[in-house]
Design a protein around this motif. Structure first.
Motif, PDB file in Angstrom:
ATOM      1  N   GLU A  15       2.532 -84.415 -75.684  1.00  0.00           N
ATOM      2  CA  GLU A  15       1.890 -84.757 -74.406  1.00  0.00           C
ATOM      3  C   GLU A  15       2.469 -86.056 -73.843  1.00  0.00           C
ATOM      4  OE1 GLU A  15      -2.577 -82.876 -74.966  1.00  0.00           O
ATOM      5  OE2 GLU A  15      -2.074 -84.775 -75.952  1.00  0.00           O
ATOM      6  N   MET A  16       2.691 -87.018 -74.701  1.00  0.00           N
ATOM      7  CA  MET A  16       3.241 -88.298 -74.240  1.00  0.00           C
ATOM      8  C   MET A  16       4.664 -88.122 -73.724  1.00  0.00           C
ATOM      9  SD  MET A  16       1.453 -91.229 -76.511  1.00  0.00           S
ATOM     10  CE  MET A  16       2.413 -92.415 -75.718  1.00  0.00           C
ATOM     11  N   LEU A  17       5.483 -87.320 -74.396  1.00  0.00           N
ATOM     12  CA  LEU A  17       6.849 -87.068 -73.931  1.00  0.00           C
ATOM     13  C   LEU A  17       6.852 -86.371 -72.580  1.00  0.00           C
ATOM     14  CD1 LEU A  17       8.680 -86.027 -77.219  1.00  0.00           C
ATOM     15  CD2 LEU A  17       9.010 -88.104 -75.891  1.00  0.00           C
ATOM     16  N   ALA A  18       5.938 -85.415 -72.392  1.00  0.00           N
ATOM     17  CA  ALA A  18       5.852 -84.712 -71.107  1.00  0.00           C
ATOM     18  C   ALA A  18       5.523 -85.684 -69.973  1.00  0.00           C
ATOM     19  CB  ALA A  18       4.815 -83.603 -71.180  1.00  0.00           C
ATOM     20  N   VAL A  19       4.614 -86.599 -70.201  1.00  0.00           N
ATOM     21  CA  VAL A  19       4.242 -87.583 -69.185  1.00  0.00           C
ATOM     22  C   VAL A  19       5.415 -88.519 -68.887  1.00  0.00           C
ATOM     23  CG1 VAL A  19       2.763 -89.581 -68.744  1.00  0.00           C
ATOM     24  CG2 VAL A  19       1.769 -87.487 -69.655  1.00  0.00           C
ATOM     25  N   ILE A  20       6.131 -88.950 -69.909  1.00  0.00           N
ATOM     26  CA  ILE A  20       7.281 -89.839 -69.715  1.00  0.00           C
ATOM     27  C   ILE A  20       8.373 -89.140 -68.911  1.00  0.00           C
ATOM     28  CG2 ILE A  20       9.162 -91.029 -70.920  1.00  0.00           C
ATOM     29  CD1 ILE A  20       7.087 -91.690 -73.110  1.00  0.00           C
ATOM     30  N   VAL A  21       8.632 -87.871 -69.196  1.00  0.00           N
ATOM     31  CA  VAL A  21       9.638 -87.109 -68.452  1.00  0.00           C
ATOM     32  C   VAL A  21       9.221 -86.968 -66.990  1.00  0.00           C
ATOM     33  CG1 VAL A  21      10.646 -84.801 -68.180  1.00  0.00           C
ATOM     34  CG2 VAL A  21      10.584 -85.882 -70.428  1.00  0.00           C
ATOM     35  N   LEU A  22       7.967 -86.674 -66.723  1.00  0.00           N
ATOM     36  CA  LEU A  22       7.484 -86.553 -65.347  1.00  0.00           C
ATOM     37  C   LEU A  22       7.598 -87.878 -64.592  1.00  0.00           C
ATOM     38  CD1 LEU A  22       4.356 -84.256 -65.766  1.00  0.00           C
ATOM     39  CD2 LEU A  22       6.509 -83.709 -64.637  1.00  0.00           C
ATOM     40  N   ILE A  23       7.267 -88.967 -65.237  1.00  0.00           N
ATOM     41  CA  ILE A  23       7.387 -90.283 -64.602  1.00  0.00           C
ATOM     42  C   ILE A  23       8.858 -90.562 -64.283  1.00  0.00           C
ATOM     43  CG2 ILE A  23       7.202 -92.772 -65.010  1.00  0.00           C
ATOM     44  CD1 ILE A  23       4.583 -92.173 -66.519  1.00  0.00           C
ATOM     45  N   GLY A  24       9.756 -90.209 -65.176  1.00  0.00           N
ATOM     46  CA  GLY A  24      11.190 -90.399 -64.934  1.00  0.00           C
ATOM     47  C   GLY A  24      11.694 -89.592 -63.750  1.00  0.00           C
ATOM     48  N   ILE A  25      11.243 -88.354 -63.631  1.00  0.00           N
ATOM     49  CA  ILE A  25      11.651 -87.504 -62.505  1.00  0.00           C
ATOM     50  C   ILE A  25      11.153 -88.086 -61.184  1.00  0.00           C
ATOM     51  CG2 ILE A  25      11.276 -85.246 -61.417  1.00  0.00           C
ATOM     52  CD1 ILE A  25      11.316 -84.058 -64.291  1.00  0.00           C
ATOM     53  N   VAL A  26       9.898 -88.488 -61.138  1.00  0.00           N
ATOM     54  CA  VAL A  26       9.336 -89.070 -59.913  1.00  0.00           C
ATOM     55  C   VAL A  26      10.053 -90.374 -59.565  1.00  0.00           C
ATOM     56  CG1 VAL A  26       7.256 -90.112 -58.908  1.00  0.00           C
ATOM     57  CG2 VAL A  26       7.096 -87.953 -60.156  1.00  0.00           C
ATOM     58  N   ALA A  27      10.320 -91.209 -60.556  1.00  0.00           N
ATOM     59  CA  ALA A  27      11.019 -92.470 -60.305  1.00  0.00           C
ATOM     60  C   ALA A  27      12.426 -92.210 -59.765  1.00  0.00           C
ATOM     61  CB  ALA A  27      11.087 -93.306 -61.578  1.00  0.00           C
ATOM     62  N   GLY A  28      13.127 -91.223 -60.289  1.00  0.00           N
ATOM     63  CA  GLY A  28      14.460 -90.882 -59.800  1.00  0.00           C
ATOM     64  C   GLY A  28      14.445 -90.439 -58.348  1.00  0.00           C
ATOM     65  N   ILE A  29      13.467 -89.650 -57.969  1.00  0.00           N
ATOM     66  CA  ILE A  29      13.342 -89.199 -56.576  1.00  0.00           C
ATOM     67  C   ILE A  29      13.069 -90.383 -55.657  1.00  0.00           C
ATOM     68  CG2 ILE A  29      11.900 -87.851 -54.991  1.00  0.00           C
ATOM     69  CD1 ILE A  29      11.607 -85.804 -57.318  1.00  0.00           C
ATOM     70  N   VAL A  30      12.168 -91.261 -56.056  1.00  0.00           N
ATOM     71  CA  VAL A  30      11.817 -92.429 -55.236  1.00  0.00           C
ATOM     72  C   VAL A  30      13.023 -93.343 -55.066  1.00  0.00           C
ATOM     73  CG1 VAL A  30      10.424 -94.533 -55.200  1.00  0.00           C
ATOM     74  CG2 VAL A  30       9.354 -92.355 -55.752  1.00  0.00           C
ATOM     75  N   VAL A  31      13.747 -93.632 -56.131  1.00  0.00           N
ATOM     76  CA  VAL A  31      14.916 -94.512 -56.053  1.00  0.00           C
ATOM     77  C   VAL A  31      15.977 -93.910 -55.138  1.00  0.00           C
ATOM     78  CG1 VAL A  31      16.868 -95.388 -57.400  1.00  0.00           C
ATOM     79  CG2 VAL A  31      14.546 -95.684 -58.232  1.00  0.00           C
ATOM     80  N   ASN A  32      16.185 -92.610 -55.206  1.00  0.00           N
ATOM     81  CA  ASN A  32      17.171 -91.936 -54.365  1.00  0.00           C
ATOM     82  C   ASN A  32      16.791 -92.054 -52.893  1.00  0.00           C
ATOM     83  OD1 ASN A  32      19.379 -90.443 -53.681  1.00  0.00           O
ATOM     84  ND2 ASN A  32      18.429 -88.476 -54.092  1.00  0.00           N
ATOM     85  N   ARG A  33      15.526 -91.847 -52.570  1.00  0.00           N
ATOM     86  CA  ARG A  33      15.062 -91.940 -51.172  1.00  0.00           C
ATOM     87  C   ARG A  33      15.147 -93.372 -50.661  1.00  0.00           C
ATOM     88  NH1 ARG A  33      12.702 -87.053 -48.903  1.00  0.00           N
ATOM     89  NH2 ARG A  33      13.344 -85.574 -50.478  1.00  0.00           N
ATOM     90  N   VAL A  34      14.730 -94.325 -51.458  1.00  0.00           N
ATOM     91  CA  VAL A  34      14.752 -95.728 -51.042  1.00  0.00           C
ATOM     92  C   VAL A  34      16.194 -96.194 -50.862  1.00  0.00           C
ATOM     93  CG1 VAL A  34      14.236 -98.094 -51.790  1.00  0.00           C
ATOM     94  CG2 VAL A  34      12.517 -96.311 -52.019  1.00  0.00           C
TER      95      VAL A  34
END
Length: 143
Positions: free
Chosen positions: A21-40
């Motif tokens: 469960e913790m790994l799944a949450v970390i992967v999701l946070i990484g995906i969202v952070a990557g999208i945000v950094v790309n847009r910014v």
């Protein structure tokens, strides 16, 4: 759910997250952070490109002010900052050192006499080189 016997013999349920469960949450946070950094990052380049266009126009006005005072445009852009020997009516600095670099940190191109007038100033865009497309496209003061 596991049950353990706690202090004084009370039975209680243990709760917590599994490693999966913790790994799944970390992967999701990484995906969202990557999208945000790309847009910014794209918005930052867009803002710098628009600021470069505005700075090009301001620099063109500084060259024109110099030309009005001294009978012609300067030989090089640095003459807007420090008084050259051939400018008898040089009043004050027409620009700052920071005005001579675009928002991406590259020098503006300058040519006197220009191909499109008395002088040409070119903003080379993100790559700082002649040619290019998108944020690396060249923009001249005559456009």
């Amino acid at each position: 759910m596991k049950y353990t016997i706690g202090y004084r013999g009370a039975v209680r349920a243990q709760s917590g997250f599994s490693l999966l469960e913790m790994l799944a949450v970390i992967v999701l946070i990484g995906i969202v952070a990557g999208i945000v950094v790309n847009r910014v990052g794209a918005n930052v380049d867009n803002g710098k490109h628009k600021a470069g266009k505005a700075q090009l126009a301001k620099l063109g006005m500084s060259v024109e002010a110099y030309a009005l005072d001294n009978g012609g445009p300067p030989d090089k852009l640095e003459d807007l900052v420090t008084k050259p020997g051939n400018a008898p009516n040089w009043k004050t600095a027409y620009a700052k050192d920071s005005d001579l670099k675009d928002p991406f940190g590259h020098a503006f191109g300058y040519k006197k006499p220009g191909e499109h007038g008395d002088f040409d100033i070119v903003f080379y865009g993100k790559d700082g080189k002649a040619g290019g497309e998108g944020f690396s496209a060249d923009i001249g003061n005559w456009q």
